[in-house]
Design a protein around this motif. Structure first.
Motif, PDB file in Angstrom:
ATOM      1  N   ASP A 182       0.869  -1.340  -0.115  1.00 40.31           N
ATOM      2  CA  ASP A 182      -0.390   0.372  -0.005  1.00 40.31           C
ATOM      3  C   ASP A 182       0.562   1.116   0.166  1.00 40.31           C
ATOM      4  OD1 ASP A 182      -2.095  -1.437   0.029  1.00 40.31           O
ATOM      5  OD2 ASP A 182      -2.010  -0.974   2.013  1.00 40.31           O
ATOM      6  N   LEU A 183       0.623   2.047  -0.708  1.00 39.52           N
ATOM      7  CA  LEU A 183       1.440   3.447  -0.959  1.00 39.52           C
ATOM      8  C   LEU A 183       0.167   4.701   0.342  1.00 39.52           C
ATOM      9  CD1 LEU A 183       3.153   2.486  -3.112  1.00 39.52           C
ATOM     10  CD2 LEU A 183       3.216   4.512  -4.396  1.00 39.52           C
ATOM     11  N   VAL A 184       0.632   5.803   0.753  1.00 37.04           N
ATOM     12  CA  VAL A 184       0.225   6.435   1.809  1.00 37.04           C
ATOM     13  C   VAL A 184       0.437   6.937   1.639  1.00 37.04           C
ATOM     14  CG1 VAL A 184      -1.013   6.583   3.953  1.00 37.04           C
ATOM     15  CG2 VAL A 184      -0.678   4.221   3.273  1.00 37.04           C
ATOM     16  N   SER A 185       0.108   8.691   1.388  1.00 39.86           N
ATOM     17  CA  SER A 185       0.825   9.775   0.665  1.00 39.86           C
ATOM     18  C   SER A 185       0.466  10.392   2.346  1.00 39.86           C
ATOM     19  CB  SER A 185      -0.055  10.977  -0.450  1.00 39.86           C
ATOM     20  OG  SER A 185       0.519  12.201  -0.572  1.00 39.86           O
ATOM     21  N   CYS A 186       1.758  11.356   2.550  1.00 37.93           N
ATOM     22  CA  CYS A 186       1.517  12.242   3.998  1.00 37.93           C
ATOM     23  C   CYS A 186       2.047  13.616   4.087  1.00 37.93           C
ATOM     24  CB  CYS A 186       2.193  11.736   5.228  1.00 37.93           C
ATOM     25  SG  CYS A 186       2.009  12.413   6.497  1.00 37.93           S
ATOM     26  N   ASP A 187       1.128  14.645   4.301  1.00 32.06           N
ATOM     27  CA  ASP A 187       1.846  16.251   4.683  1.00 32.06           C
ATOM     28  C   ASP A 187       2.526  16.566   5.271  1.00 32.06           C
ATOM     29  OD1 ASP A 187       0.092  16.538   1.577  1.00 32.06           O
ATOM     30  OD2 ASP A 187      -1.829  17.396   2.259  1.00 32.06           O
ATOM     31  N   LEU A 188       2.388  15.671   6.882  1.00 31.87           N
ATOM     32  CA  LEU A 188       3.560  16.104   7.168  1.00 31.87           C
ATOM     33  C   LEU A 188       5.059  15.360   7.194  1.00 31.87           C
ATOM     34  CD1 LEU A 188       1.280  14.460  10.448  1.00 31.87           C
ATOM     35  CD2 LEU A 188       1.478  16.581  10.053  1.00 31.87           C
ATOM     36  N   LEU A 189       4.980  14.897   6.127  1.00 33.71           N
ATOM     37  CA  LEU A 189       6.383  14.483   5.269  1.00 33.71           C
ATOM     38  C   LEU A 189       7.213  14.968   4.764  1.00 33.71           C
ATOM     39  CD1 LEU A 189       5.749  10.728   5.162  1.00 33.71           C
ATOM     40  CD2 LEU A 189       7.423  12.137   6.761  1.00 33.71           C
ATOM     41  N   ARG A 190       6.672  16.323   4.293  1.00 28.09           N
ATOM     42  CA  ARG A 190       7.383  17.571   3.205  1.00 28.09           C
ATOM     43  C   ARG A 190       7.813  18.310   3.833  1.00 28.09           C
ATOM     44  NH1 ARG A 190       2.954  18.807  -1.199  1.00 28.09           N
ATOM     45  NH2 ARG A 190       3.619  21.129  -0.923  1.00 28.09           N
ATOM     46  N   GLU A 191       8.659  18.681   2.921  1.00 28.03           N
ATOM     47  CA  GLU A 191      10.058  19.745   3.089  1.00 28.03           C
ATOM     48  C   GLU A 191      10.206  20.309   3.917  1.00 28.03           C
ATOM     49  OE1 GLU A 191      12.996  18.725   3.981  1.00 28.03           O
ATOM     50  OE2 GLU A 191      14.390  19.101   2.612  1.00 28.03           O
ATOM     51  N   GLY A 192      11.022  20.863   4.451  1.00 30.89           N
ATOM     52  CA  GLY A 192      11.043  22.227   5.081  1.00 30.89           C
ATOM     53  C   GLY A 192      12.111  22.569   6.482  1.00 30.89           C
ATOM     54  N   ALA A 193      12.093  23.049   7.579  1.00 30.01           N
ATOM     55  CA  ALA A 193      13.517  23.422   8.604  1.00 30.01           C
ATOM     56  C   ALA A 193      12.980  23.261   9.581  1.00 30.01           C
ATOM     57  CB  ALA A 193      13.474  24.752   7.942  1.00 30.01           C
TER      58      ALA A 193
END
Length: 302
Positions: A182-193
């Protein structure tokens, strides 16, 4: 044996100090050693000078002093002994008092493989335009092949919702063995500082405010990096495809290192970082940024 060879031998035992040897040799050339004494006395004088120049060795002076705090076994707030509310429940005469606590203990080990996305188009004006380059797609293929070669049964593939991470995850998923993962997309894992780095850097200034990205990335850490749930019966292998800053911060937090040190580590595109979390709360870093499965001409860090 000449005194020069003796000096070299002694210096080797004393730590091989080139500076010390040069100083003694210079003194000897000026006649400071043994000119008015016998040969044996001269050799003893040289040894005394070398011995006096070396600090005294004791076990205490050569034992590293522990720094920081002791390991916190409840770092993920899932230690069974810390989950009780202090109220003793009424037990029947036939009930085992320890059975409830034993049932609440994790029994499985979680293996989390953190993958940095492949090389992408840096000139894109927005996230949708920052797609993988041809080399980046090739890197993702190589990473997928490497994960397949490990022969593990993967339970889930979670990825950042950013384009470069999503494309990398889709390519990797095609190589994973067994039934579809299963592939799960998550906004929390987006790049950042995640947090302002120490030591500070002047050439790198994130667009987002540290406390905004930091709260989101910390939330991602708490969601995905923790010991297994007590209901999990078998060891798991989970893949998370995300970004360098996120991975480096996760590693610092999981190992209870100062999180502000995240920028001191480097990660190649498509590299594999492997964290193991035991039921006891112990954490081990099995690999950090492994990209040895890629040919040297395929390695990038942008």
């Amino acid at each position: 044996m000449s005194y020069r060879k003796t000096l070299k031998l002694i210096c080797g035992f004393a730590g091989g100090s080139a500076v010390l040897f040069a100083a003694v040799t210079a003194a000897d050339s000026r006649g400071y050693f043994g000119e008015q004494r016998g040969e044996a006395a001269g050799r003893w004088s040289r040894f005394t000078v070398l011995q006096a120049a070396q600090p005294a060795w004791t076990p205490a002076s050569h034992t590293p002093t522990p720094t920081g705090h002791a390991w916190d076994f409840n770092w993920d707030k899932r230690d069974p002994s810390a989950l009780t509310n202090g109220k003793k429940k009424k037990e029947s005469a036939t009930e085992d008092p320890s059975s409830e606590q034993d049932n609440g203990k994790p029994k499985a080990t979680r293996n989390i493989l953190l993958i940095r996305h492949s090389q992408y188009n840096l000139s894109g004006n927005n996230d949708k335009e920052r797609i993988l380059t041809p080399l980046g797609r090739e890197q993702a293929e190589l990473t997928g092949q490497r994960l397949a070669a490990l022969g593990l049964k993967y339970d889930v593939l979670i990825h950042s919702s950013m384009t470069r991470a999503t494309e990398t995850a889709n390519i990797i998923s095609k190589h994973l063995p067994g039934p579809g993962v299963d592939l799960v997309s998550c906004d929390l894992l987006r790049e950042g500082a995640p947090i302002e780095p120490v030591p500070p850097v002047t050439h790198w200034k994130p667009d987002a405010v540290y406390h905004e990205d930091g709260a989101r990335i910390e939330a991602a850490f708490r969601r995905y990096i923790h010991r297994a749930d007590p209901t999990q019966k078998e060891d798991s292998y989970e893949i998370i495809v995300c970004h360098a800053n996120v991975i480096r911060y996760f590693v610092c937090r999981a190992l209870q290192f100062p999180p502000e040190g995240w920028l001191r580590m480097g990660l190649n595109n498509g590299s594999i970082t492997w964290l193991t979390i035991r039921p006891s709360g112990r954490v081990a870093l099995r690999t950090m940024g492994d990209s040895g499965f890629m040919p040297p001409d395929k390695l990038t860090r942008t």
